[in-house]
Design a protein around this motif. Structure first.
Motif, PDB file in Angstrom:
ATOM      1  N   GLU A   1       0.838  -1.205   0.000  1.00  0.00           N
ATOM      2  CA  GLU A   1       0.000   0.000   0.000  1.00  0.00           C
ATOM      3  C   GLU A   1       0.873   1.256   0.000  1.00  0.00           C
ATOM      4  O   GLU A   1       0.557   2.234  -0.680  1.00  0.00           O
ATOM      5  CB  GLU A   1      -0.935  -0.009   1.209  1.00  0.00           C
ATOM      6  CG  GLU A   1      -1.984  -1.116   1.146  1.00  0.00           C
ATOM      7  CD  GLU A   1      -3.001  -1.020   2.267  1.00  0.00           C
ATOM      8  OE1 GLU A   1      -2.973  -0.013   3.023  1.00  0.00           O
ATOM      9  OE2 GLU A   1      -3.824  -1.936   2.391  1.00  0.00           O
ATOM     10  N   ASP A   2       1.966   1.233   0.744  1.00  0.00           N
ATOM     11  CA  ASP A   2       2.859   2.391   0.776  1.00  0.00           C
ATOM     12  C   ASP A   2       3.446   2.678  -0.604  1.00  0.00           C
ATOM     13  O   ASP A   2       3.556   3.831  -1.023  1.00  0.00           O
ATOM     14  CB  ASP A   2       3.994   2.164   1.781  1.00  0.00           C
ATOM     15  CG  ASP A   2       3.527   2.331   3.221  1.00  0.00           C
ATOM     16  OD1 ASP A   2       2.369   2.738   3.426  1.00  0.00           O
ATOM     17  OD2 ASP A   2       4.332   2.052   4.132  1.00  0.00           O
TER      18      ASP A   2
ATOM     19  N   LEU B   1       0.872   4.280  -2.871  1.00  0.00           N
ATOM     20  CA  LEU B   1       0.722   5.701  -2.526  1.00  0.00           C
ATOM     21  C   LEU B   1       1.875   6.530  -3.093  1.00  0.00           C
ATOM     22  O   LEU B   1       1.671   7.641  -3.601  1.00  0.00           O
ATOM     23  CB  LEU B   1       0.644   5.869  -1.008  1.00  0.00           C
ATOM     24  CG  LEU B   1      -0.684   5.469  -0.353  1.00  0.00           C
ATOM     25  CD1 LEU B   1      -0.500   5.328   1.151  1.00  0.00           C
ATOM     26  CD2 LEU B   1      -1.766   6.492  -0.656  1.00  0.00           C
TER      27      LEU B   1
ATOM     28  N   ALA C   1       1.645   9.602  -5.826  1.00  0.00           N
ATOM     29  CA  ALA C   1       2.132  10.942  -5.492  1.00  0.00           C
ATOM     30  C   ALA C   1       3.165  11.423  -6.501  1.00  0.00           C
ATOM     31  O   ALA C   1       3.138  12.585  -6.938  1.00  0.00           O
ATOM     32  CB  ALA C   1       2.716  10.944  -4.078  1.00  0.00           C
TER      33      ALA C   1
ATOM     34  N   LYS D   1     -10.055   2.451  -1.771  1.00  0.00           N
ATOM     35  CA  LYS D   1     -10.036   2.655  -0.316  1.00  0.00           C
ATOM     36  C   LYS D   1      -8.647   3.066   0.163  1.00  0.00           C
ATOM     37  O   LYS D   1      -8.516   3.921   1.048  1.00  0.00           O
ATOM     38  CB  LYS D   1     -10.517   1.383   0.386  1.00  0.00           C
ATOM     39  CG  LYS D   1     -12.019   1.170   0.242  1.00  0.00           C
ATOM     40  CD  LYS D   1     -12.533   0.041   1.102  1.00  0.00           C
ATOM     41  CE  LYS D   1     -12.122  -1.300   0.589  1.00  0.00           C
ATOM     42  NZ  LYS D   1     -12.745  -2.401   1.366  1.00  0.00           N
TER      43      LYS D   1
ATOM     44  N   LEU E   1      -6.482   4.771  -1.533  1.00  0.00           N
ATOM     45  CA  LEU E   1      -6.215   6.126  -2.016  1.00  0.00           C
ATOM     46  C   LEU E   1      -7.275   7.136  -1.577  1.00  0.00           C
ATOM     47  O   LEU E   1      -7.144   8.321  -1.867  1.00  0.00           O
ATOM     48  CB  LEU E   1      -6.151   6.119  -3.554  1.00  0.00           C
ATOM     49  CG  LEU E   1      -5.123   5.181  -4.189  1.00  0.00           C
ATOM     50  CD1 LEU E   1      -5.201   5.280  -5.705  1.00  0.00           C
ATOM     51  CD2 LEU E   1      -3.722   5.505  -3.695  1.00  0.00           C
ATOM     52  N   LYS E   2      -8.318   6.652  -0.894  1.00  0.00           N
ATOM     53  CA  LYS E   2      -9.445   7.513  -0.504  1.00  0.00           C
ATOM     54  C   LYS E   2     -10.026   8.215  -1.738  1.00  0.00           C
ATOM     55  O   LYS E   2     -10.435   9.374  -1.688  1.00  0.00           O
ATOM     56  CB  LYS E   2      -9.007   8.551   0.540  1.00  0.00           C
ATOM     57  CG  LYS E   2      -8.396   7.957   1.792  1.00  0.00           C
ATOM     58  CD  LYS E   2      -7.943   9.050   2.740  1.00  0.00           C
ATOM     59  CE  LYS E   2      -7.244   8.490   3.964  1.00  0.00           C
ATOM     60  NZ  LYS E   2      -6.736   9.561   4.872  1.00  0.00           N
ATOM     61  N   ALA E   3     -10.007   7.518  -2.844  1.00  0.00           N
ATOM     62  CA  ALA E   3     -10.404   8.112  -4.121  1.00  0.00           C
ATOM     63  C   ALA E   3     -11.904   8.002  -4.343  1.00  0.00           C
ATOM     64  O   ALA E   3     -12.494   6.939  -4.108  1.00  0.00           O
ATOM     65  CB  ALA E   3      -9.668   7.412  -5.267  1.00  0.00           C
TER      66      ALA E   3
ATOM     67  N   ALA F   1      -7.214  14.447   1.708  1.00  0.00           N
ATOM     68  CA  ALA F   1      -5.763  14.508   1.545  1.00  0.00           C
ATOM     69  C   ALA F   1      -5.145  13.169   1.903  1.00  0.00           C
ATOM     70  O   ALA F   1      -5.634  12.445   2.783  1.00  0.00           O
ATOM     71  CB  ALA F   1      -5.191  15.609   2.415  1.00  0.00           C
ATOM     72  N   LEU F   2      -4.069  12.817   1.204  1.00  0.00           N
ATOM     73  CA  LEU F   2      -3.392  11.555   1.446  1.00  0.00           C
ATOM     74  C   LEU F   2      -2.131  11.760   2.277  1.00  0.00           C
ATOM     75  O   LEU F   2      -1.445  12.770   2.153  1.00  0.00           O
ATOM     76  CB  LEU F   2      -3.006  10.902   0.123  1.00  0.00           C
ATOM     77  CG  LEU F   2      -4.138  10.330  -0.726  1.00  0.00           C
ATOM     78  CD1 LEU F   2      -3.583   9.813  -2.050  1.00  0.00           C
ATOM     79  CD2 LEU F   2      -4.871   9.228   0.008  1.00  0.00           C
ATOM     80  N   SER F   3      -1.851  10.772   3.095  1.00  0.00           N
ATOM     81  CA  SER F   3      -0.588  10.744   3.823  1.00  0.00           C
ATOM     82  C   SER F   3       0.335   9.789   3.084  1.00  0.00           C
ATOM     83  O   SER F   3       0.116   8.568   3.065  1.00  0.00           O
ATOM     84  CB  SER F   3      -0.817  10.260   5.259  1.00  0.00           C
ATOM     85  OG  SER F   3       0.410  10.138   5.949  1.00  0.00           O
ATOM     86  N   VAL F   4       1.358  10.365   2.426  1.00  0.00           N
ATOM     87  CA  VAL F   4       2.260   9.567   1.606  1.00  0.00           C
ATOM     88  C   VAL F   4       3.545   9.281   2.392  1.00  0.00           C
ATOM     89  O   VAL F   4       4.169  10.195   2.925  1.00  0.00           O
ATOM     90  CB  VAL F   4       2.610  10.312   0.301  1.00  0.00           C
ATOM     91  CG1 VAL F   4       3.563   9.487  -0.559  1.00  0.00           C
ATOM     92  CG2 VAL F   4       1.327  10.623  -0.469  1.00  0.00           C
TER      93      VAL F   4
END
Length: 211
Positions: free
Chosen positions: A42-43, A46, A50, A85, A87-89, A205-208
């Protein structure tokens, strides 16, 4: 259609497929990237998103197969829903509406209820026979479901990308002319692109990792 409006568009593809990204790249002028939740962590997914999205006005992620189709029948790994999910897209559900009107609402309700953690931004109907057909579909959905109908793509059998056993012909073998690209862009004239872009801007917003 977004690129034709002057936006810098970054394409992504769910899964390991290399053919569809070749078409994204040809149409946007930016290298399309794969976001594969089966082979990558998953990291890493992301980080790829980005990096790939830097300098773009909007990112469009093409799903794979059906929304919930992944590696197995009972797990979500590798599916578009799993990626969305992570990516909260916001998800735009594209529904083949051929031969349907009210039944489309029943099918869409199943998608909405199947996993409440998926964020739906709206529905676009594909393969629509007429404006009247679309009006029936839109009324059926918006009368009973909490999801906006963003528009439709009319049926047009004259516009198609050739296929073979592995899927579409890669862009290197099928050079899309400017006329064909314009014809594809014109298919979006019945879609509320402003509302679509507003959903993209409102994505969380995403936490990358590492940023």
């Amino acid at each position: 259609a977004l690129a034709a409006r002057g936006l810098s568009v970054q394409g992504f593809k769910a899964g390991p497929d290399f053919i569809d990204p070749s078409h994204h790249t040809a149409l946007t002028g930016r290298p399309s990237r794969n976001l594969d939740t089966w082979m990558l962590s998953e990291d890493t997914v992301l980080e790829i998103l980005a990096e790939g999205a830097k300098g773009a006005d909007v990112s469009v992620i093409e799903g794979v197969m059906g929304l919930f189709d992944g590696f197995g029948a009972t797990e979500e790994a590798g599916s578009t829903a799993h990626l969305a999910k992570i990516l909260k897209a916001p998800v735009v559900l594209v529904v083949d509406a051929a031969g349907m009107s009210r039944s489309a609402a029943a099918a869409i309700k199943g998608y909405l209820d199947y996993d409440k953690r998926v964020r739906f931004a709206g529905v676009i109907f594909n393969n629509v026979g007429s404006v009247r057909h679309f009006e029936l579909l839109k009324t059926a959905v918006e009368a009973s479901l909490p999801v906006p109908v963003l528009g439709f793509v009319p049926r047009n059998n004259k516009i198609a990308i050739p296929e073979r056993h592995l899927g579409l012909i890669p862009s290197q073998e099928h050079n899309m002319s400017s006329e064909n690209a314009a014809a594809f862009a014109a298919l979006a004239e019945h879609i509320d692109l402003a509302r679509l872009l507003a959903s993209a801007r409102n994505a969380p917003a995403l936490s990358v990792p590492g940023n």
